[in-house]
Scaffold this motif. Structure first.
Motif, short mmCIF file in Angstrom:
data_model
loop_
_atom_site.label_atom_id
_atom_site.label_comp_id
_atom_site.label_asym_id
_atom_site.label_seq_id
_atom_site.Cartn_x
_atom_site.Cartn_y
_atom_site.Cartn_z
N GLU A 113 0.83 -1.20 0.00
CA GLU A 113 0.00 0.00 0.00
C GLU A 113 0.87 1.25 0.00
O GLU A 113 2.06 1.21 0.31
N HIS A 114 0.23 2.39 -0.33
CA HIS A 114 0.94 3.67 -0.32
C HIS A 114 1.52 3.93 1.07
O HIS A 114 0.83 3.79 2.09
N GLY A 115 2.80 4.26 1.13
CA GLY A 115 3.45 4.56 2.40
C GLY A 115 4.16 3.37 3.03
O GLY A 115 4.96 3.55 3.95
N ASP A 116 3.88 2.14 2.57
CA ASP A 116 4.58 0.97 3.10
C ASP A 116 6.06 1.04 2.75
O ASP A 116 6.44 1.41 1.64
N GLU A 117 6.90 0.66 3.71
CA GLU A 117 8.34 0.67 3.50
C GLU A 117 8.85 -0.75 3.36
O GLU A 117 8.60 -1.60 4.20
N LEU A 118 9.57 -1.01 2.29
CA LEU A 118 10.15 -2.32 2.02
C LEU A 118 11.67 -2.17 1.94
O LEU A 118 12.17 -1.23 1.32
N ARG A 119 12.39 -3.09 2.55
CA ARG A 119 13.84 -2.93 2.69
C ARG A 119 14.61 -4.02 1.96
O ARG A 119 14.14 -5.15 1.83
N ALA A 120 15.80 -3.65 1.50
CA ALA A 120 16.71 -4.62 0.86
C ALA A 120 18.14 -4.21 1.18
O ALA A 120 18.49 -3.02 1.10
N SER A 121 18.97 -5.17 1.54
CA SER A 121 20.37 -4.89 1.80
C SER A 121 21.07 -4.49 0.51
O SER A 121 20.86 -5.10 -0.54
N LYS A 122 21.91 -3.47 0.58
CA LYS A 122 22.65 -3.03 -0.60
C LYS A 122 23.81 -3.97 -0.85
O LYS A 122 24.69 -4.15 0.00
N VAL A 123 23.84 -4.58 -2.05
CA VAL A 123 24.90 -5.53 -2.39
C VAL A 123 25.56 -5.21 -3.73
O VAL A 123 26.47 -5.92 -4.17
N PHE A 124 25.13 -4.13 -4.40
CA PHE A 124 25.56 -3.85 -5.76
C PHE A 124 26.10 -2.43 -5.85
O PHE A 124 25.50 -1.49 -5.34
N HIS A 125 27.23 -2.28 -6.52
CA HIS A 125 27.89 -0.98 -6.65
C HIS A 125 27.16 -0.12 -7.67
O HIS A 125 26.95 -0.53 -8.82
N VAL A 126 26.80 1.08 -7.25
CA VAL A 126 26.16 2.04 -8.16
C VAL A 126 26.98 3.32 -8.25
O VAL A 126 27.42 3.71 -9.31
N SER A 127 27.19 3.97 -7.11
CA SER A 127 27.92 5.23 -7.08
C SER A 127 29.27 5.04 -6.38
O SER A 127 29.34 4.40 -5.32
N PRO A 128 30.35 5.60 -6.93
CA PRO A 128 31.65 5.50 -6.26
C PRO A 128 31.73 6.34 -4.99
O PRO A 128 32.71 6.26 -4.27
N PHE A 129 30.70 7.13 -4.71
CA PHE A 129 30.71 8.00 -3.54
C PHE A 129 29.96 7.40 -2.36
O PHE A 129 29.78 8.07 -1.33
N PHE A 130 29.53 6.14 -2.50
CA PHE A 130 28.92 5.41 -1.39
C PHE A 130 29.45 3.99 -1.40
O PHE A 130 29.64 3.39 -2.47
N PRO A 131 29.69 3.40 -0.22
CA PRO A 131 30.18 2.01 -0.16
C PRO A 131 29.04 1.02 -0.43
O PRO A 131 27.86 1.38 -0.40
N VAL A 132 29.41 -0.22 -0.70
CA VAL A 132 28.42 -1.28 -0.89
C VAL A 132 28.13 -1.90 0.46
O VAL A 132 28.70 -2.94 0.85
N ARG A 133 27.26 -1.25 1.19
CA ARG A 133 26.79 -1.73 2.49
C ARG A 133 25.54 -0.93 2.85
O ARG A 133 25.13 -0.05 2.12
N GLY A 134 24.92 -1.27 3.97
CA GLY A 134 23.70 -0.58 4.36
C GLY A 134 22.48 -1.18 3.68
O GLY A 134 22.49 -2.35 3.28
N GLU A 135 21.44 -0.37 3.54
CA GLU A 135 20.20 -0.90 2.97
C GLU A 135 19.44 0.17 2.22
O GLU A 135 19.62 1.38 2.44
N TYR A 136 18.60 -0.30 1.30
CA TYR A 136 17.65 0.57 0.60
C TYR A 136 16.28 0.42 1.26
O TYR A 136 15.89 -0.68 1.66
N ARG A 137 15.54 1.53 1.32
CA ARG A 137 14.17 1.51 1.80
C ARG A 137 13.28 2.07 0.69
O ARG A 137 13.41 3.23 0.31
N PHE A 138 12.41 1.20 0.19
CA PHE A 138 11.55 1.53 -0.95
C PHE A 138 10.15 1.89 -0.48
O PHE A 138 9.61 1.27 0.44
N ARG A 139 9.54 2.84 -1.18
CA ARG A 139 8.11 3.13 -1.02
C ARG A 139 7.52 3.37 -2.42
O ARG A 139 8.13 4.05 -3.24
#
Length: 264
Positions: free
Chosen positions: A156-182
């Motif tokens: 539903e609108h506003g629900d937060e879904l999480r995924a661990s970051k495992v893939f390199h996208v930007s060289p200005f952030f490390p490959v760790r932490g998590e994404y939170r999707f809405r």
């Protein structure tokens, strides 16, 4: 299936073109924020091969082109069976027995770069249950994040879904932490929020959204007139923002090897 003849508001499972904006905001170190106009397609994969829209080629060249080889296995094979297989592999196929809508950018004048495409998997009642975020980086690598509620209830609108970051996208952030999707789909508005968190602190905010109208030749002509070089502009803007951060001496992280698994 032919797209509707008049450019009105279409439903969330219909073929549409969306005009809107993308926003990125960095919250740590050298703060940086930018907003650019964007446009994207939402294509129901169950009927995409029957679409007939002026200026838009389906697996063939046109001013705009949606090619199967730009997604999934990237070998030109049908996309819907690939997505269904991922859903079966991860044990969520039973709740995703409805339409799969792919939100993505087509090739424009032969060129494409999709930082992220979203495969929105619905149940038979049209409720969103699972989303696959298909992420690409500027090194030509790809990775998928499959997100849903633990009990696979509707998203539903506003629900937060999480995924661990495992893939390199930007060289200005490390490959760790998590994404939170809405995910938001209200009337004609479709939007996605992706927040990147690391060490208990929000590092980056990303928003992409737009207002949908039926996928017609008129809509594609409007896109071509407004943003004829959109995909080239995306890559240029990525490098421009990277240069700005480099000049601010933001820490640089070397690219690690991509994850072995195709989907997280």
């Amino acid at each position: 299936m032919k797209a509707a003849a008049a450019p009105g508001v279409a439903g969330p499972l219909d073929a549409t073109v969306c005009f809107g904006a993308v926003m990125h905001e960095r919250h740590v170190g050298a703060r940086n924020r930018f907003v650019y106009p964007t446009a994207f397609l939402r294509l129901p994969l169950g009927s995409v091969d029957r679409l007939s829209v002026p200026l838009l080629g389906i697996d063939r060249f046109n001013a705009f082109a949606f090619l199967s080889r730009d997604h999934g296995r990237r070998d030109g094979s049908p996309l819907l069976p690939w997505m269904r297989e991922i859903l079966r592999h991860h044990g969520v196929a039973e709740v995703c027995d409805g339409e799969v809508v792919l939100q993505t950018m087509p090739r424009v004048l032969g060129y494409v770069f999709n930082p992220v495409s979203f495969w929105c998997c619905h149940d038979a009642a049209g409720k969103l249950r699972v989303v696959l975020a298909e992420v690409s980086n500027t090194f030509g690598e790809h990775h998928n994040y499959l997100v849903h509620h633990p009990d696979c209830r509707p998203i539903e609108h506003g629900d937060e879904l999480r995924a661990s970051k495992v893939f390199h996208v930007s060289p200005f952030f490390p490959v760790r932490g998590e994404y939170r999707f809405r995910f938001e789909s209200r009337g004609a508005v479709h939007a996605v929020a992706i927040d990147y968190w690391d060490g208990g602190e929000q590092q980056l905010t990303t928003r992409v959204g737009g207002r949908a109208q039926a996928l017609t030749g008129g809509a594609m002509r409007k896109w071509l007139l407004r943003y004829p070089f959109m995909t080239l502009g995306i890559v240029a803007r990525i490098h421009w923002q990277a240069l700005r951060l480099a000049l601010k001496r933001v820490s640089f992280h070397r690219k690690p090897l991509p994850p072995i698994e195709e989907t997280t």
